[in-house]
Design a protein around this motif. Structure first.
Motif, PDB file in Angstrom:
ATOM      1  N   GLN A 161     -69.726  26.596  39.609  1.00 19.84           N
ATOM      2  CA  GLN A 161     -69.132  25.622  40.518  1.00 19.84           C
ATOM      3  C   GLN A 161     -67.695  26.042  40.774  1.00 19.84           C
ATOM      4  O   GLN A 161     -66.830  25.954  39.882  1.00 19.84           O
ATOM      5  CB  GLN A 161     -69.179  24.204  39.929  1.00 19.84           C
ATOM      6  CG  GLN A 161     -68.722  23.128  40.894  1.00 19.84           C
ATOM      7  CD  GLN A 161     -68.909  21.734  40.317  1.00 19.84           C
ATOM      8  OE1 GLN A 161     -68.805  21.523  39.107  1.00 19.84           O
ATOM      9  NE2 GLN A 161     -69.176  20.750  41.180  1.00 19.84           N
TER      10      GLN A 161
ATOM     11  N   GLN B  75     -66.224  22.626  45.065  1.00 18.48           N
ATOM     12  CA  GLN B  75     -67.471  22.954  45.749  1.00 18.48           C
ATOM     13  C   GLN B  75     -68.674  22.395  44.981  1.00 18.48           C
ATOM     14  O   GLN B  75     -68.525  21.790  43.925  1.00 18.48           O
ATOM     15  CB  GLN B  75     -67.614  24.485  45.885  1.00 18.48           C
ATOM     16  CG  GLN B  75     -66.451  25.157  46.574  1.00 18.48           C
ATOM     17  CD  GLN B  75     -66.370  24.784  48.029  1.00 18.48           C
ATOM     18  OE1 GLN B  75     -67.381  24.774  48.736  1.00 18.48           O
ATOM     19  NE2 GLN B  75     -65.173  24.462  48.501  1.00 18.48           N
ATOM     20  N   LYS B  76     -69.850  22.639  45.513  1.00 17.57           N
ATOM     21  CA  LYS B  76     -71.042  22.122  44.849  1.00 17.57           C
ATOM     22  C   LYS B  76     -71.505  23.047  43.730  1.00 17.57           C
ATOM     23  O   LYS B  76     -71.091  24.212  43.642  1.00 17.57           O
ATOM     24  CB  LYS B  76     -72.164  21.920  45.859  1.00 17.57           C
ATOM     25  CG  LYS B  76     -72.629  23.182  46.540  1.00 17.57           C
ATOM     26  CD  LYS B  76     -73.744  22.863  47.530  1.00 17.57           C
ATOM     27  CE  LYS B  76     -74.218  24.117  48.223  1.00 17.57           C
ATOM     28  NZ  LYS B  76     -75.336  23.838  49.150  1.00 17.57           N
TER      29      LYS B  76
ATOM     30  N   LEU C  94     -73.938  13.291  41.886  1.00 16.66           N
ATOM     31  CA  LEU C  94     -74.591  14.399  42.577  1.00 16.66           C
ATOM     32  C   LEU C  94     -76.061  14.089  42.800  1.00 16.66           C
ATOM     33  O   LEU C  94     -76.753  13.621  41.895  1.00 16.66           O
ATOM     34  CB  LEU C  94     -74.501  15.686  41.738  1.00 16.66           C
ATOM     35  CG  LEU C  94     -73.148  16.078  41.158  1.00 16.66           C
ATOM     36  CD1 LEU C  94     -73.288  17.375  40.353  1.00 16.66           C
ATOM     37  CD2 LEU C  94     -72.123  16.264  42.263  1.00 16.66           C
TER      38      LEU C  94
ATOM     39  N   ARG D  92     -72.982  18.080  47.402  1.00 17.49           N
ATOM     40  CA  ARG D  92     -71.587  18.231  46.964  1.00 17.49           C
ATOM     41  C   ARG D  92     -71.099  17.036  46.165  1.00 17.49           C
ATOM     42  O   ARG D  92     -70.052  17.096  45.516  1.00 17.49           O
ATOM     43  CB  ARG D  92     -70.688  18.462  48.168  1.00 17.49           C
ATOM     44  CG  ARG D  92     -70.963  19.778  48.845  1.00 17.49           C
ATOM     45  CD  ARG D  92     -70.015  20.023  49.992  1.00 17.49           C
ATOM     46  NE  ARG D  92     -68.664  20.290  49.495  1.00 17.49           N
ATOM     47  CZ  ARG D  92     -67.791  21.039  50.132  1.00 17.49           C
ATOM     48  NH1 ARG D  92     -68.119  21.604  51.274  1.00 17.49           N
ATOM     49  NH2 ARG D  92     -66.579  21.223  49.650  1.00 17.49           N
TER      50      ARG D  92
END
Lengths: 114, 113
Positions: free
Chosen positions: A37, A41-42, B89, B105
């Protein structure tokens, strides 16, 4: 309660150096994963490992990356020649056999490449 | 390409209210949808999983709905507390294989006392 552990918590390295990130998955789990990560960000999948071999990997997991389960407990991620863009949090995760894929994540290693 | 959308703006609510977070997806037919909690600098923590043939799942103060027609999941926290403040999430998984989740995200939730 069993948990995934990771060491070190923070790793600083120079560009071009090799790093090894270590993980101890939950003991009776069979599937192991690495994610990264980048800040803000994801969470991105890198690689999954089952039965002592890679089962899936993403485009991010190129020839600079490798994984190993050297013994019955450790699971490692090696980056051979680090780049600035490798700076990120790296998470290890593990999963038992139960379907649905609930994964247990470690606390992460923050990698900083200078 | 597959896309998972979660509201990028933080959700601010008052303690005691119900928080509702949204996860929308496109170009995906997930068999499972999961919700995780992530605190700053920490790894994601699994909260709930819902299967494609389930409409709703509950666990204590948490409730998840899954509408495969709308391609949407809603995540509710009732009687919210400041300790619920975190990033949540959404993650989608196909069936079979290594069950690799694809993460959104996340949406930041801030519960004010």
């Amino acid at each position: 309660e069993p948990e995934v552990t990771q060491t070190p918590s923070h790793q600083v390295t120079q560009m071009g150096q090799e790093v090894i990130l270590r993980c101890v998955p939950i003991s009776n789990h069979l599937y192991f994963y690495w994610y990264r990560q980048i800040l803000g960000q994801k969470v991105e999948f890198l690689v999954s490992f089952y039965n002592n071999e890679i089962s899936e990997k993403s485009e991010i997991f190129d020839d600079q990356f490798s994984v190993e389960r050297p013994d019955g407990s450790n699971f490692t991620l090696k980056i051979r020649s680090t780049k600035l863009e490798d700076s990120a949090m790296y998470f290890c995760a593990s999963r038992g056999l139960a379907g649905g894929g609930e994964q247990f994540f470690g606390p992460g290693t923050r990698l900083t490449v200078l | 390409s597959q896309k998972i959308e979660q509201n990028s703006e933080a959700l601010n609510i008052q303690e005691g209210k119900t928080a509702t977070l949204t996860c929308n997806y496109t170009n995906y037919s997930p068999a499972y949808l999961q919700w995780y909690r992530q605190d700053p600098g920490r790894g994601p923590v699994f909260l709930l999983l819902i299967r494609e043939n389930e409409k709703e799942k509950r666990k204590e103060r948490l409730k998840v709905t899954f509408d495969t027609t709308l391609k949407q999941s809603l995540f509710h926290i009732t009687a919210s507390q400041p300790a619920d403040s975190a990033t949540y999430l959404c993650a989608l998984q196909s069936s079979g294989g290594s069950y690799i989740p694809t993460f959104g995200r996340g949406t930041s939730l801030i519960v004010h006392p």
